[in-house]
Design an enzyme around this catalytic site. Sequence first.
Site, PDB file in Angstrom:
ATOM      1  N   LYS A   1      10.030   3.353 -34.767  1.00  0.00           N
ATOM      2  CA  LYS A   1      10.247   4.640 -34.120  1.00  0.00           C
ATOM      3  C   LYS A   1       9.832   5.772 -35.042  1.00  0.00           C
ATOM      4  O   LYS A   1      10.028   5.699 -36.265  1.00  0.00           O
ATOM      5  CB  LYS A   1      11.733   4.789 -33.758  1.00  0.00           C
ATOM      6  CG  LYS A   1      12.208   3.747 -32.745  1.00  0.00           C
ATOM      7  CD  LYS A   1      11.430   3.825 -31.460  1.00  0.00           C
ATOM      8  CE  LYS A   1      11.868   2.779 -30.456  1.00  0.00           C
ATOM      9  NZ  LYS A   1      11.021   2.796 -29.230  1.00  0.00           N
TER      10      LYS A   1
ATOM     11  N   HIS B   1       6.805  -2.780 -21.566  1.00  0.00           N
ATOM     12  CA  HIS B   1       7.978  -2.398 -22.361  1.00  0.00           C
ATOM     13  C   HIS B   1       9.121  -3.386 -22.079  1.00  0.00           C
ATOM     14  O   HIS B   1       9.156  -4.006 -21.029  1.00  0.00           O
ATOM     15  CB  HIS B   1       8.390  -0.978 -21.918  1.00  0.00           C
ATOM     16  CG  HIS B   1       9.835  -0.639 -22.169  1.00  0.00           C
ATOM     17  ND1 HIS B   1      10.816  -0.899 -21.239  1.00  0.00           N
ATOM     18  CD2 HIS B   1      10.453  -0.059 -23.224  1.00  0.00           C
ATOM     19  CE1 HIS B   1      11.974  -0.486 -21.727  1.00  0.00           C
ATOM     20  NE2 HIS B   1      11.788   0.024 -22.922  1.00  0.00           N
TER      21      HIS B   1
HETATM   22 MG   LIG Z   1       8.452   2.889 -26.171  1.00  0.00          MG
END
Ligand SMILES: [Mg+2]
Length: 400
Positions: A182, A320
């Site tokens: 992230k 995803h």
């Molecule tokens: Mg993502």
Amino acid sequence: VRITRISERSVRLRAGVANAVVNFSQHTVSLVAVHTDALVDGRPVVGLAFDSIGRFAQGGILRDRMIPRVLGADPDDLVDADGWLSPAKLLARAMTDEKPGGHGDRAAAAAALELAAWDAVAKAREEPAYRTIARHFGRTAASPDVPVYAAGGYYYPGADDQELRRELRSYAEHGYRAFKIKIGGAALATDLRRIETAIEAAGDGAALSVDANGRLDRDAALAYAAALAPYGLRWFEEPGDPLDFALNQDVIGAFAGPVATGENLFSHADVRNLLRHGGLRPRRDILQMDAGLSYGITEYARMIDEVEAQGFDWAWMYPHGGHLLNLHIVAALGLGGCEAYPGVFQPFGGFATEELARPGFARPGESPGFGLEDKAALRPEIAELLAATPDPSTSRAGRR
Ligand SMILES: [Mg+2]
């Protein structure tokens, strides 16, 4: 095959992690069971599924709107010509009286139901779901091995670069060859330091993707694009708001590497607009729509039609989610690959086993259906769902 009852319950994620936008500690997932009168070994077939990860449980929409509609249907209207339960017809029934557009939480609610129907059909046919899905869409699942990458690198409270390095190395020890972390939840300089740490652990920038979770505004997205360019990353995911197609186009104009997006688009019409207006380049940029968030495989197949019609290739589709449902879907349809959440987002994240089939590849099991029962962390949740549904006359009995 007739549906005898449908039960659902909300299951809390065990995830003390955060991305740039969302803290997952309060997140829930809808686990759904479609009970049928089909018998295998003398026991009724129960289809199981959930609404992916990241959009909360949708018990209200399921209980108040969709489950009563499906249970109120003439059972003959929910089966295909061969008498099998039809996920597409079940979805159409669940969507009765719903207006077009505005694909939000109901897309996840409907997905859990539709996917549970696929699980039921595969179990009734006594085969793994990827075979059922492949046959339905005229695909021959030549090899069920699916390229996977380990998605992690969240912002854990109190975690430092050392922790990040340890996390990625542990994925590598489990056989993962590609990774994602992230970004966008810290200052650019901090994120660049994290990226350099991650590349060091991954061995190569081309093995590392970064995900901003739609956090960045136009200026920040362009600043990140410029700063990321030298690293030669695998892809830059969701730089800005997932529905801001012009922003996406601007980032792509300023970034030679692959850009990934689509996990927050829940309909084929949204995908059509993304492909028309988002600047995506065929055979370069990555599409991440997730059937578990977007009405299930029926709508996902419409998205694939759209992808093909606009000159894009299935092999650049990486759903995803990092869970068993998508592992089967990717194997069935021969998509590019699948996200994996080894150890994260339990009990739904990851596959039935932590072991990969071979380095870089996961393989769905051969148990009937999606094999959710094979996942140890899910077994008690499934048992609780099934135990809490004693009354076939009402779909509300499954509530916790
Ligand atoms: Mg993502």
